[in-house]
Design a protein around this motif. Sequence first.
Motif, PDB file in Angstrom:
ATOM      1  N   ALA A 694       0.820  -1.259   0.059  1.00 49.40           N
ATOM      2  CA  ALA A 694       0.062  -0.354  -0.203  1.00 49.40           C
ATOM      3  C   ALA A 694       0.797   1.172  -0.131  1.00 49.40           C
ATOM      4  O   ALA A 694       0.347   2.403   0.309  1.00 49.40           O
ATOM      5  N   THR A 695       1.905   1.290  -0.329  1.00 45.43           N
ATOM      6  CA  THR A 695       3.020   2.256  -0.519  1.00 45.43           C
ATOM      7  C   THR A 695       2.522   3.121  -1.737  1.00 45.43           C
ATOM      8  O   THR A 695       2.171   2.500  -2.854  1.00 45.43           O
ATOM      9  N   THR A 696       2.518   4.497  -1.900  1.00 38.97           N
ATOM     10  CA  THR A 696       2.012   5.093  -2.736  1.00 38.97           C
ATOM     11  C   THR A 696       2.960   6.351  -3.288  1.00 38.97           C
ATOM     12  O   THR A 696       3.343   6.901  -2.442  1.00 38.97           O
ATOM     13  N   ARG A 697       3.042   6.326  -4.534  1.00 38.52           N
ATOM     14  CA  ARG A 697       3.890   7.427  -5.236  1.00 38.52           C
ATOM     15  C   ARG A 697       2.799   8.443  -5.875  1.00 38.52           C
ATOM     16  O   ARG A 697       2.025   8.192  -6.740  1.00 38.52           O
ATOM     17  N   PHE A 698       2.998   9.855  -5.415  1.00 32.29           N
ATOM     18  CA  PHE A 698       2.243  10.704  -6.051  1.00 32.29           C
ATOM     19  C   PHE A 698       3.236  11.642  -7.009  1.00 32.29           C
ATOM     20  O   PHE A 698       4.202  12.124  -6.559  1.00 32.29           O
ATOM     21  N   LEU A 699       2.517  11.786  -8.252  1.00 35.13           N
ATOM     22  CA  LEU A 699       3.343  12.718  -9.149  1.00 35.13           C
ATOM     23  C   LEU A 699       2.258  13.559  -9.793  1.00 35.13           C
ATOM     24  O   LEU A 699       1.488  13.141 -10.520  1.00 35.13           O
ATOM     25  N   LYS A 700       2.607  14.884  -9.346  1.00 39.01           N
ATOM     26  CA  LYS A 700       1.479  15.939  -9.588  1.00 39.01           C
ATOM     27  C   LYS A 700       2.075  16.933 -10.515  1.00 39.01           C
ATOM     28  O   LYS A 700       3.207  17.520 -10.190  1.00 39.01           O
ATOM     29  N   ILE A 701       1.513  16.989 -11.813  1.00 40.24           N
ATOM     30  CA  ILE A 701       2.245  18.028 -12.713  1.00 40.24           C
ATOM     31  C   ILE A 701       1.133  19.169 -13.094  1.00 40.24           C
ATOM     32  O   ILE A 701       0.201  18.653 -13.877  1.00 40.24           O
ATOM     33  N   GLY A 702       1.379  20.312 -12.553  1.00 48.45           N
ATOM     34  CA  GLY A 702       0.361  21.316 -12.541  1.00 48.45           C
ATOM     35  C   GLY A 702      -0.924  21.063 -12.039  1.00 48.45           C
ATOM     36  O   GLY A 702      -1.966  21.641 -12.205  1.00 48.45           O
ATOM     37  N   SER A 703      -1.092  19.938 -11.120  1.00 47.67           N
ATOM     38  CA  SER A 703      -2.258  19.581 -10.470  1.00 47.67           C
ATOM     39  C   SER A 703      -2.397  19.950  -9.083  1.00 47.67           C
ATOM     40  O   SER A 703      -1.531  20.652  -8.444  1.00 47.67           O
ATOM     41  N   ILE A 704      -3.686  20.287  -8.733  1.00 46.41           N
ATOM     42  CA  ILE A 704      -4.041  20.598  -7.183  1.00 46.41           C
ATOM     43  C   ILE A 704      -3.606  19.418  -6.256  1.00 46.41           C
ATOM     44  O   ILE A 704      -3.774  18.391  -6.819  1.00 46.41           O
ATOM     45  N   PRO A 705      -3.864  19.738  -4.916  1.00 50.69           N
ATOM     46  CA  PRO A 705      -3.555  18.765  -3.864  1.00 50.69           C
ATOM     47  C   PRO A 705      -4.471  17.544  -3.796  1.00 50.69           C
ATOM     48  O   PRO A 705      -5.605  17.895  -4.291  1.00 50.69           O
ATOM     49  N   SER A 706      -3.925  16.644  -3.381  1.00 53.65           N
ATOM     50  CA  SER A 706      -4.979  15.263  -3.112  1.00 53.65           C
ATOM     51  C   SER A 706      -5.228  15.214  -1.651  1.00 53.65           C
ATOM     52  O   SER A 706      -4.372  15.620  -0.801  1.00 53.65           O
ATOM     53  N   PHE A 707      -6.066  14.314  -1.371  1.00 55.24           N
ATOM     54  CA  PHE A 707      -6.268  14.390   0.194  1.00 55.24           C
ATOM     55  C   PHE A 707      -6.570  12.782   0.707  1.00 55.24           C
ATOM     56  O   PHE A 707      -7.059  11.938  -0.015  1.00 55.24           O
ATOM     57  N   ILE A 708      -6.028  12.396   2.043  1.00 57.68           N
ATOM     58  CA  ILE A 708      -5.935  11.097   2.241  1.00 57.68           C
ATOM     59  C   ILE A 708      -6.923  11.318   3.696  1.00 57.68           C
ATOM     60  O   ILE A 708      -6.596  11.761   4.436  1.00 57.68           O
ATOM     61  N   LYS A 709      -8.160  10.733   3.673  1.00 58.82           N
ATOM     62  CA  LYS A 709      -9.216  10.529   4.674  1.00 58.82           C
ATOM     63  C   LYS A 709      -8.692   9.373   5.515  1.00 58.82           C
ATOM     64  O   LYS A 709      -8.962   8.219   5.033  1.00 58.82           O
ATOM     65  N   ARG A 710      -8.053   9.495   6.570  1.00 58.60           N
ATOM     66  CA  ARG A 710      -8.022   8.287   7.767  1.00 58.60           C
ATOM     67  C   ARG A 710      -8.743   8.438   8.932  1.00 58.60           C
ATOM     68  O   ARG A 710      -8.331   9.282   9.618  1.00 58.60           O
ATOM     69  N   GLY A 711      -9.848   7.763   8.842  1.00 60.85           N
ATOM     70  CA  GLY A 711     -10.702   8.028  10.163  1.00 60.85           C
ATOM     71  C   GLY A 711     -11.366   9.632  10.241  1.00 60.85           C
ATOM     72  O   GLY A 711     -11.846  10.092   9.110  1.00 60.85           O
TER      73      GLY A 711
END
Length: 835
Positions: A694-711
């Motif tokens: 479940a390790t995740t690599r984020f590659l954001k090119i000119g994009s807006i933030p992402s969010f992780i909801k944990r509880g």
Amino acid sequence: MIQKLTKEWTEPAEEGRTLRSKWMGFGKGVTEKLASATKASIYQYGLMVAIVGFLLGRAMILSELTPFVLPYLAAIYMLKRERAPIAALSLVAGAMTGYHGQVGFVILAIITYVLIQKVVAKYVQNPTKALPYTVFGASMATRLGIVFFLDGTISNYALMMATVEAGLSFILTMIFLQSVPIVTSRKMKQPLRNEEIVCLIILLASVMTGTVGWIIYDMTVEHVLARYLVLAFAFVGGAAIGSTVGVVTGLILSLASVASLYQMSLLAFAGLLGGLLKEGKKVGVGIGLLVGTLLIGLYGEGATQVSVTLMESMAAILVFFLTPKSVFTNLARYIPGTVEHSKEQQQYLRKIRDLTAGRVEQFSTLFQTLSNSFQTPAQMSNREDAERDVDFFLSNVTEKTCQTCFKKERCWVQNFNKTYDSMQRIMTETEEYGEIKDQVLMKEWKKECIKPEKVVQAIRNEHGQYQANQKLKRQVMESRRLVADQLLGVSRVMGDFAKEIQKEKAAHHYQEEQMLDALREVGLEIGHIDIYSLEKGNLEIEMSISSDNGHGQCEKVIAPILSDLLSETVIVKKEEIGFYPNGFSHVSFGSAKQFVIDTGVAHVAKGGAWVSGDCYSTIELGSGKYAIAISDGMGNGERAHLESNETLQLLQKILQSGIEETVAIKSVNSVLSLRTTDEIFSTLDLAMIDLQDATTRFLKIGSIPSFIKRGNNVIKVEASNLPMGMIQEFDVDVVSEQLKAGDLLVMMSDGIYDAPKHVENKEMWMKRLLSELKTDDPQEVADVILEKIIRNEQGNINDDMTVIVAKVKRNTPKWSAIPLYKSPKLVKKRGRKSS
């Protein structure tokens, strides 16, 4: 003093060790030279041909027939013609020392064959195919000629015996053509077929008949050699080969001496027992021969002759024990079904695999070299590069203005530096402002130049071409960089593929047998099992099972049993019903992923239109990774949709080819920046989730933030990269996060994030929106987010909106493991020993 004594004591010991090593090296060298000379005399100088010919010249069957002479001579004549004289002389010598008194027949048969062969070779295109007929004719002519010369007539009995002898010679010719090269050649390159093994045994047994009449201490030599031959092949090839050798050898010996008819039963039974007891090594094979000797010996000659028969068997066993192990090992390499043969085949396959991997590595190196050649060449310093461009620029201007001026010599010869500096300053002024704002510079230029306005206008006109050349140069450089990146990516993929080819596939015989026993114990009808990998998280197992008429026994029974045996969740990856001719199905099993991704998507186009400029993709890659991507093309409508869709399609194809994601994104960016002159850009938001941890690599090119909801907690993920296609070269900023089971990953386009115009802190607003959600279903979460955004804007949709919600869940198998009476740790423990 101590050092002196130590030296005096150690020097003799060192001299002794030196002399000992010299003598050992000398002895080893003598042994190697002796072995080399022996092999050379046996194979290179024809000693083996002479020995076999001598014994075949003595051989005889049915008390009056010698069918071995002509087939052997014919085989040598066709295969090794330079050895034919040696074979002929050895056959004659064997006949002269034999007991059958057939010297005259042997000499005449050889002469007759040579004459007929000369005629056949002249008129027949393929003498090898006609060889058995040539031997048959030579044998018949010689035998009948001798009978007619001695008796004056040919009786029916003589005609029958001559026909039998010629017929045997006809058959033995075809047999010797296959078996003689095996005996007379130094190396065999191919494993023996079953027919070649039988032919070899017939040849060896025929040679043994040449020892008939040789007796040592009441022991018959042909019996000792025959039993030794059976021991050797039973030890090498097992019961099937051992019994076959016994039957063939015993049959030929019984033809040579009718009194030895019972030997066929003894040798066949001894070969069978010895092959069955081969797991006991040489001792087990020897015991098999002794048991066969006792049982058949009592039956054949009674108790009075058992002692002689036992002595012959003991002599054969003694020779068998004295034979070096290397002899049997080399022989076993050419017998199908033996371990040595399997190792030889594996070695051959390993060579093919290494050769293939080497070719792939060569291609990888080639692409690496091509990539290096396409890389940006070593440039001069920026200052030198700028000076060179200025020189080209001013040379073009002077060519159009100063070339025909009568003051050219005064300006460019006498006052070169002053003229050059003035024109360079004018060039800089016009490039920055479009005109000359420095009035002092303009006054000075009018004093120096008689055509000042013409020169200034030429400089202005040259700027357009100069800018176009600079842009073309940048595009060429970017094209080279794109090609270099692509070639480098292909080189890496091919290099990894070469490493995969070279990986050793461990043998899992014990595990396969244990799984087979476990599955058959519960009543399943299993054909075979092949284990390719037992690596944790990367199991590869294939098997054939009987058809279950769609009841799902693979998923419900077999996979849970394997899960218990391997202490790891096993699932059915592929099932092909009726794959084999007997109706069995082919099933592939593999490791279950530790995590699965459940996604939900909500999107809408600007103003409620049909076509959205946003595109998204969710794909599971073959490498155990799950990719989620959103691309937002510049603007709205069909043009933006095509732009973003093409970006995702390019990225998906490159990722599926195995190229690393940062290289893939750079390649896509290069393509987008080169394919058009329009200022059309795309953003890319990519998340690569590893389904094992479940390790995740984020590659954001000119994009807006992402969010992780944990509880109740919400984590923001962002990176700073310009949109794709805006600049030719950039570094991809990669952000890594560790997801957990139950986490919600929320990715969105700017139409969602920037929608609430009245909100100043959009990050806090989005976090509060996510934390207040009462559901964790991905599709419901995506729908709720989109609905709230549109309601806050009073139903207005001012931009394309896309939101993807992915929920990380632990992979719970549909069927739990079925425990068996065997310990599941046993497979792992024993498996490491046998691998």
